[in-house]
Design a protein around this motif. Structure first.
Motif, mmCIF file in Angstrom:
data_model
loop_
_atom_site.group_PDB
_atom_site.id
_atom_site.type_symbol
_atom_site.label_atom_id
_atom_site.label_comp_id
_atom_site.label_asym_id
_atom_site.label_seq_id
_atom_site.Cartn_x
_atom_site.Cartn_y
_atom_site.Cartn_z
ATOM 1 N N MET A 2 61.218 31.560 -14.112
ATOM 2 C CA MET A 2 60.968 33.138 -13.952
ATOM 3 C C MET A 2 61.567 33.600 -15.119
ATOM 4 O O MET A 2 61.079 34.483 -16.068
ATOM 5 C CB MET A 2 61.493 33.940 -12.757
ATOM 6 C CG MET A 2 61.292 35.294 -12.682
ATOM 7 S SD MET A 2 59.418 35.646 -12.620
ATOM 8 C CE MET A 2 59.589 37.251 -12.489
ATOM 9 N N ARG A 3 62.813 33.203 -15.389
ATOM 10 C CA ARG A 3 63.656 33.777 -16.635
ATOM 11 C C ARG A 3 62.788 33.475 -18.262
ATOM 12 O O ARG A 3 62.621 34.233 -19.036
ATOM 13 C CB ARG A 3 64.865 33.127 -16.563
ATOM 14 C CG ARG A 3 65.788 33.805 -15.624
ATOM 15 C CD ARG A 3 67.026 33.298 -15.779
ATOM 16 N NE ARG A 3 68.175 33.891 -14.745
ATOM 17 C CZ ARG A 3 69.441 33.365 -14.694
ATOM 18 N NH1 ARG A 3 70.130 32.530 -15.165
ATOM 19 N NH2 ARG A 3 70.161 34.161 -13.628
ATOM 20 N N LEU A 4 62.295 31.945 -17.998
ATOM 21 C CA LEU A 4 61.596 31.760 -19.235
ATOM 22 C C LEU A 4 60.414 32.602 -19.565
ATOM 23 O O LEU A 4 59.981 32.983 -20.664
ATOM 24 C CB LEU A 4 61.187 30.266 -19.074
ATOM 25 C CG LEU A 4 60.522 29.654 -20.396
ATOM 26 C CD1 LEU A 4 61.540 29.679 -21.652
ATOM 27 C CD2 LEU A 4 60.096 28.026 -20.048
ATOM 28 N N THR A 5 59.522 32.846 -18.205
ATOM 29 C CA THR A 5 58.343 33.708 -18.419
ATOM 30 C C THR A 5 58.822 35.001 -19.108
ATOM 31 O O THR A 5 58.073 35.596 -19.797
ATOM 32 C CB THR A 5 57.770 33.655 -17.178
ATOM 33 O OG1 THR A 5 57.512 32.482 -16.676
ATOM 34 C CG2 THR A 5 56.475 34.535 -17.294
ATOM 35 N N LEU B 200 61.385 35.979 -20.905
ATOM 36 C CA LEU B 200 61.700 35.707 -22.130
ATOM 37 C C LEU B 200 60.547 35.741 -23.033
ATOM 38 O O LEU B 200 60.489 36.425 -24.153
ATOM 39 C CB LEU B 200 62.640 34.635 -22.674
ATOM 40 C CG LEU B 200 63.005 34.171 -23.938
ATOM 41 C CD1 LEU B 200 64.090 35.439 -24.416
ATOM 42 C CD2 LEU B 200 64.128 33.100 -23.784
ATOM 43 N N THR B 201 59.353 34.751 -22.537
ATOM 44 C CA THR B 201 58.396 34.739 -23.313
ATOM 45 C C THR B 201 57.590 35.897 -23.296
ATOM 46 O O THR B 201 57.143 36.369 -24.681
ATOM 47 C CB THR B 201 57.264 33.425 -22.928
ATOM 48 O OG1 THR B 201 58.037 32.353 -22.536
ATOM 49 C CG2 THR B 201 56.086 33.330 -23.714
ATOM 50 N N HIS B 202 57.503 36.571 -22.298
ATOM 51 C CA HIS B 202 56.683 37.869 -22.542
ATOM 52 C C HIS B 202 57.441 39.021 -23.500
ATOM 53 O O HIS B 202 56.724 39.646 -24.072
ATOM 54 C CB HIS B 202 56.685 38.427 -20.870
ATOM 55 C CG HIS B 202 55.652 37.726 -20.218
ATOM 56 N ND1 HIS B 202 55.587 37.795 -18.755
ATOM 57 C CD2 HIS B 202 54.664 36.993 -20.446
ATOM 58 C CE1 HIS B 202 54.656 36.897 -18.381
ATOM 59 N NE2 HIS B 202 54.056 36.399 -19.503
ATOM 60 N N GLY B 203 58.895 38.891 -23.168
ATOM 61 C CA GLY B 203 59.616 39.948 -23.888
ATOM 62 C C GLY B 203 59.193 39.586 -25.498
ATOM 63 O O GLY B 203 59.118 40.613 -26.365
ATOM 64 N N THR B 204 59.377 38.281 -25.823
ATOM 65 C CA THR B 204 59.208 38.034 -27.307
ATOM 66 C C THR B 204 57.847 38.232 -27.836
ATOM 67 O O THR B 204 57.737 39.032 -29.004
ATOM 68 C CB THR B 204 59.648 36.503 -27.432
ATOM 69 O OG1 THR B 204 60.842 36.057 -27.135
ATOM 70 C CG2 THR B 204 59.370 36.177 -28.779
ATOM 71 N N ALA B 205 56.723 37.918 -27.098
ATOM 72 C CA ALA B 205 55.523 38.138 -27.355
ATOM 73 C C ALA B 205 55.355 39.796 -27.555
ATOM 74 O O ALA B 205 54.729 40.452 -28.570
ATOM 75 C CB ALA B 205 54.615 38.063 -26.157
#
Length: 345
Positions: free
Chosen positions: A1-4, A6-11
């Protein structure tokens, strides 16, 4: 969940940065107009507190302030264009003075009679195509004039819309307790941002006036132009004052061809900068300018990379406004504390 997450935030961050990059022609004048509206609104509020003008209706004060802003922007555009043209006309004389100064320095260093002196001169200062740079700057000033026009246009409409915002907000959400709370929050945010921008602009005007008086006393050409440039660049912390002093010093060197005049200009302008930066600004700004130095440098790097010099000028007002907004919202207040200089927001 945290990785998802982080990925969405970076994108999302990459997408926002890309939109800011390609949207510069539209977003730059709009954001500048928004900042101008805050300054104009704070100016109207200040005028309404004067003994004579407090009896005048608000719409009249708004019209007077907006008219003054429009005239000032128009005069600024005309001044920039006219002074760059005058600099281009005086360029041959400046080149002669600089060449004579370099020759005198070479004689003092024992290089004047060397066989390769002409080669050294041609390979250094002789390689600078000043006319090409002046033409480039003139084209940039013309583009800046178009940006100023859109700033005035957007600011006029935003200023008019701001008068009706509260009533439209009530009609949209109804007269509920949450609406009143939201309007009160927006009013506090607007007041703090407006006060900060008005005080900062007042400080820059004072700096520009003092610089103009000193440049006139020394005899520097285009004193009004350089004073305005110093005032505008003072919106950029740390580096703005350095750049603002550098240009008149170089001009004095080119105009008079003597080192002592350039040294006098440097000392005089630096004294004014120190007075404004170390004494006047902290007393007038209070806690309005409450940004961590690291945050200021990061903001300069971010907005300067995206939008160049205009981005660097707008970096601190935009970031300060963001911190003020974050501080007024309980959910984002910790972020404002981290971005501030002292932690007191």
């Amino acid at each position: 969940m945290r990785l998802t997450t982080l990925t969405h935030g970076t994108a999302l961050a990459i997408m926002i940065g890309w939109l800011l990059w390609i949207g510069k022609p539209v977003l730059l004048p709009v954001l500048a107009a928004v900042i101008a509206v805050y300054i104009l609104s704070a100016g109207v509020h200040a005028l309404s507190g004067l003994p004579v003008l407090r009896l005048a209706p608000q719409w009249m004060l708004r019209m007077v302030v907006l008219l003054g802003f429009t005239v000032a922007i128009l005069l600024l555009g005309l001044l920039l264009t006219a002074n760059f043209a005058r600099v281009a006309a005086a360029l041959p004389r400046y080149e002669t003075n600089i060449d004579a100064l370099v020759v005198r320095i070479a004689e003092l260093m024992g290089l004047r009679d060397e066989p390769n002196w002409a080669t050294i001169r041609d390979s250094t200062i002789g390689r600078i195509d000043t006319r090409r740079w002046i033409s480039f700057l003139l084209n940039s000033v013309r583009g800046f004039g178009g940006t100023l026009f859109f700033i005035v246009l957007y600011a006029s409409f935003l200023f008019a819309e701001r008068m009706q915002f509260a009533s439209k907000f009530h009609l949209a959400l109804g007269s509920t307790g949450r609406t009143e709370h939201a309007l009160g929050l927006l009013e506090r945010i607007n007041e703090r941002i407006g006060d900060y921008l008005l005080v900062k602009t007042t400080i820059n005007v004072i700096l520009g006036v003092l610089s103009y008086l000193l440049l006139r006393a020394i005899g520097i050409e285009f004193a009004l132009f350089w004073a305005i440039l110093i005032a505008v660049l003072n919106y950029i912390p740390y580096f703005g004052s350095l750049i603002g002093v550098l240009f008149p010093v170089l001009l004095s060197l080119a105009q008079f061809g003597t080192l002592w005049t350039a040294a006098l200009t440097l000392v005089a302008l630096t004294t004014v900068q120190v007075y404004v930066g170390a004494y006047l600004e902290p007393r007038l700004m209070g806690r309005a300018f409450n940004l961590s130095p690291l945050v200021v440098l990061l903001a300069l790097a971010f907005w300067g990379t995206l939008w160049g010099v205009p981005g660097a000028i707008l970096a601190v007002p935009l970031t300060s406004s963001l911190v003020i907004v974050l501080a007024e919202i309980p959910a984002t207040r910790p972020a404002a504390i981290m971005l501030s200089a002292s932690g007191k927001v």
